[in-house]
Motif scaffolding. Structure first.
Motif, PDB file in Angstrom:
ATOM      1  N   ARG A 165       4.803  55.433 -29.319  1.00  0.00           N
ATOM      2  CA  ARG A 165       4.638  56.450 -28.276  1.00  0.00           C
ATOM      3  C   ARG A 165       5.806  57.426 -28.249  1.00  0.00           C
ATOM      4  N   TYR A 209       5.269  65.929 -30.617  1.00  0.00           N
ATOM      5  CA  TYR A 209       4.610  66.941 -29.781  1.00  0.00           C
ATOM      6  C   TYR A 209       5.619  67.984 -29.303  1.00  0.00           C
ATOM      7  N   ARG A 254      -1.818  58.738 -34.560  1.00  0.00           N
ATOM      8  CA  ARG A 254      -2.227  58.651 -33.158  1.00  0.00           C
ATOM      9  C   ARG A 254      -2.691  60.017 -32.630  1.00  0.00           C
ATOM     10  N   GLU A 255      -2.136  61.101 -33.209  1.00  0.00           N
ATOM     11  CA  GLU A 255      -2.513  62.438 -32.758  1.00  0.00           C
ATOM     12  C   GLU A 255      -4.006  62.693 -32.912  1.00  0.00           C
ATOM     13  N   THR A 291      -6.398  60.504 -32.503  1.00  0.00           N
ATOM     14  CA  THR A 291      -7.048  59.873 -31.352  1.00  0.00           C
ATOM     15  C   THR A 291      -6.947  60.754 -30.117  1.00  0.00           C
ATOM     16  N   HIS A 292      -5.769  61.344 -29.909  1.00  0.00           N
ATOM     17  CA  HIS A 292      -5.568  62.213 -28.751  1.00  0.00           C
ATOM     18  C   HIS A 292      -6.485  63.432 -28.800  1.00  0.00           C
ATOM     19  N   ALA A 320     -10.008  62.521 -27.983  1.00  0.00           N
ATOM     20  CA  ALA A 320     -10.198  62.304 -26.550  1.00  0.00           C
ATOM     21  C   ALA A 320     -10.329  63.639 -25.815  1.00  0.00           C
ATOM     22  N   VAL A 321      -9.489  64.607 -26.201  1.00  0.00           N
ATOM     23  CA  VAL A 321      -9.566  65.934 -25.582  1.00  0.00           C
ATOM     24  C   VAL A 321     -10.884  66.615 -25.948  1.00  0.00           C
ATOM     25  N   SER A 341       0.012  68.292 -34.621  1.00  0.00           N
ATOM     26  CA  SER A 341      -1.290  68.512 -34.012  1.00  0.00           C
ATOM     27  C   SER A 341      -1.273  69.861 -33.305  1.00  0.00           C
ATOM     28  N   LEU A 383      -2.692  70.394 -30.630  1.00  0.00           N
ATOM     29  CA  LEU A 383      -3.039  70.097 -29.236  1.00  0.00           C
ATOM     30  C   LEU A 383      -2.061  70.704 -28.242  1.00  0.00           C
TER      31      LEU A 383
END
Length: 699
Positions: A225, A232, A316-317, A319-320, A323-324, A630, A632
């Protein structure tokens, strides 16, 4: 009980019997809420001090690159030795990496021997390759020569050094496993080279574990994490040109264009806004589908540079962003259905926007004024984002205290050293977390403060225009916007600071309650118990009450501050009384007007998000040094900045409508239902029987 406002807002006789113009707009004011203004100034000074700590202690390179066995940040040209262009972290000892991945092992990957390279090494096809420590001591090579030799000086080692290397104690280590650049760390692929392993065994090297654990250990570290959060934040630093273009320049142009279109094409703007909103939200959602890999083959990848196409590494990015994508799909469907539902109210929105269009046409300085708070916020956000990058990368580089066998050969001491051979990590003290929260709250408060100042100035201008029968001369001073700004700076900054503090404080509580709600919802025991259900329902109810409070004290209080010069709570009380007394008359008008303006802000912010996607999809941000982990966070930040800029400019329309409506209600209330001060160009819209019937009764 408050007295009538119209008598003092419009015209009133002074002590010498001479009729004064402008009423309370220009007279009988005094400074309000000074204490809160002092607190705001002190808070601002504290933010500067807090940021100076971040600039002193932070190093944004830590957000992207790892630490080597000396505690240096990879890629740092000021490190010793200089690591310019050596940006990839590579773990030299495969057995240490394997041991760190075992379930009950006390050995951590952070203590494994790591070094900074320019590219991830791969095993040789016909011999055994080596990666050696930085050249020092008896190894007479420069860093450049060492890099040109592919980090291999095994042939220069003494017998003692070679024997130590065969024991995996350095200074040279064999390249047995292929590796790939994953977010500037060399991720081992648990597929040992048979040729390299055969040469290693023939030389008498110790046994090397080939289990898949060696792959999972580094992968777990890269996807922790804290590592994801750092990446990020690093994305924000890498994508600063995107933030400038899509978060600063683009929303400015789009907002000005929207205001000009409201001025000249008011009848068509509600329809254009609704249609454009749906097109934009569908387009942005489709981009999320592309980056999530559910449409096409352009999913985000954690691997940097060229690599074997058969190698797949999970981040993991991904997965994020998936989800978004699901969230955006839900929002898109709800938005589309809502657009269909409000189609019947579009005509009502047109009549509402006519009011603002007429005001903007008469007080044209209103279109230019938002450039002032816009410029202030641009400077503030540049400082704040830079301080944020340093704050998130602050901390002290300290050597770990490990009890494991990490013995390595020391080229300077010319012996195997088992003391102080542990790795390095960045130590974050609790006060850094407090400083980050303080920094975030300060950003929100400052943003609300500048938006509130802008809204109050606009409200003062429009109120001056209304209570002078819509005349620009001689009732209203030249450029009434600057007169309103002068009144704000002289009398009402404390009230605005208090109002923005209330909003910021309430939003902070709402954020905390939402976090608690999610935690309770995620806990099956807490959520199914009576106490858990009660706490969940209570937090939901409290959140709704908070949301209602924010809407009640936001714009209308600033309008009455601009008109009456009252304190924040006094102005809020007056505004609430006016709204409650005329709720049937203005309720539906305000709601549908706010919906169209909200969609307009979303059109600007979604356009910024769409262009951010397009810029981040170029080669510059998909490879080499500027590769973002990412899209994001940069896209979300551009969306937020676009929304804030749109809020500044759309406040011209919002505050014009709300100020005219409140003034009209008060004017009508004090003159038995007949507005006395409404200017001729507005009275036609506000008092037309057919329009009022549609606004109050609906279709």
């Amino acid at each position: 009980m408050r007295g009538p406002l119209g008598a003092v807002i419009g015209r009133f006789p002074s002590s010498d019997g001479v009729t004064q113009m402008g009423g309370i707009i220009r007279h009988n004011r005094k400074c309000r809420d000074i204490t809160v203004l002092v607190i705001f100034i002190a808070f601002s000074v504290a933010m500067v001090v807090n940021s100076s700590f971040a600039f002193n202690q932070g190093n944004p390179l830590r957000l992207t690159y790892g630490l080597d066995y000396k505690g240096n940040v990879c890629g740092d040209k000021n490190a010793h030795p200089g690591l310019s262009e050596l940006e990839l972290r590579y773990w030299q000892n495969p057995n240490q990496v394997y041991e760190s991945g075992l379930k009950d092992s006390k050995f951590k990957l952070g203590d494994a021997r790591s070094i900074c390279l320019s590219e991830c090494p791969i095993p040789s096809e016909d011999s055994l390759s080596w990666v050696c420590d930085y050249p020092e001591g008896d190894i007479r090579l420069s860093m450049t020569d060492w890099a040109n030799r592919n980090y291999d000086y095994f042939e220069f080692l003494t017998p003692e050094m070679r024997n130590s290397s065969l024991q995996l104690q350095g200074p040279c280590y064999p390249v047995i496993f292929p590796s790939v650049n994953v977010y500037w760390s060399c991720q081992f692929i648990a597929r040992a080279s048979n040729t390299s392993l055969k040469h290693w065994q023939q030389m008498g090297g110790v046994n090397i574990n080939e289990d898949i654990v060696i792959d999972k250990s580094i992968h777990k570290s890269i996807n922790s994490r804290s590592a994801v959060l750092k990446r990020y934040m690093a994305d924000i630093g890498k994508a600063w040109p995107v933030l400038i273009v899509c978060g600063g320049i683009l929303p400015l142009l789009l907002s000005v264009i929207w205001l000009m279109m409201i001025r000249h094409f008011v009848a068509a703007m509600p329809w254009i806004t609704v249609v454009l909103f749906n097109v934009l939200i569908i387009s942005v959602t489709m981009f999320y589908y592309l980056k999530a890999g559910w449409i096409g083959n352009d999913a985000i990848s954690p691997i940097i540079g060229e690599h074997d196409p058969y190698i797949s590494v999970y981040g993991r990015e991904l997965t994020h962003i998936r989800a978004v994508t699901i969230l955006m799909t839900f929002i898109m469907v709800v938005a589309f259905l809502t657009s269909i539902a409000i189609v019947r109210r579009i005509l009502m929105a047109t009549s509402v926007l006519k009011v603002a269009a007429k005001v903007i046409g008469e007080v044209q300085a209103l279109i230019i004024f938002p450039l002032i708070p816009y410029g202030i916020l641009v400077v503030f956000y540049m400082f704040w984002i830079s301080a944020s990058l340093h704050m998130f990368s602050s901390g002290q580089v300290v050597q770990n205290n490990c009890n494991s066998n990490c013995c390595t050969y020391d080229l300077t001491a010319k012996r195997v050293n088992c003391d102080r051979c542990c790795g390095y990590s960045i130590h974050y003290t609790p006060h850094i977390g407090v400083a980050i929260l303080f920094h975030l709250f300060g950003c929100y408060w400052a943003t609300q403060f500048f938006i509130a100042c802008s809204s109050t100035v606009i409200a003062g201008s429009v109120a001056s225009y209304y209570w002078a029968h819509g005349e620009t001369s001689p009732e209203i001073p030249f450029l009434s916007v600057f007169s309103s700004m002068k009144r704000l700076m002289r009398y009402s900054l404390g009230s605005v600071a208090l109002g923005s503090l209330v909003v910021s404080f309430v939003e902070s509580i709402r954020f905390l309650l939402e976090a608690i709600r999610r935690k309770l919802k995620g806990s099956s025991d807490g959520h199914n118990s009576c106490i858990g259900k009660a706490a969940y329902q209570s937090s939901q109810c409290f959140l709704k009450c908070i949301e209602w409070t924010i809407k009640s004290v936001n714009r209308n209080a600033y309008i009455m501050i601009a008109i009456t010069g009252k304190s924040f709570f006094g102005a809020s009380s007056i505004a609430t009384d006016l709204i409650m007394n005329n709720i049937l008359k203005i309720g539906r008008l305000n709601v549908i007007g706010d919906v169209i303006l909200f969609l307009g802000k979303l059109c600007v912010s979604l356009s910024c998000a769409l262009f951010a996607f397009l810029m981040l999809d170029t080669h510059k941000y998909k490879s080499a040094h500027n590769k973002t982990s990412s899209p994001l966070l940069p896209v979300v930040v551009c969306w937020a900045l676009g929304y804030i800029v749109a809020t500044l400019f759309f406040a011209v329309v919002e505050m014009s409508i709300d100020t005219i409506v409140l003034s009209f209600c008060q004017d009508s209330e004090e003159h038995q239902g007949t507005a006395q001060y409404a200017p001729p160009l507005l009275i036609d819209t506000l008092t037309d029987q057919n329009e009022m019937q549609r606004l109050t009764q609906g279709p």
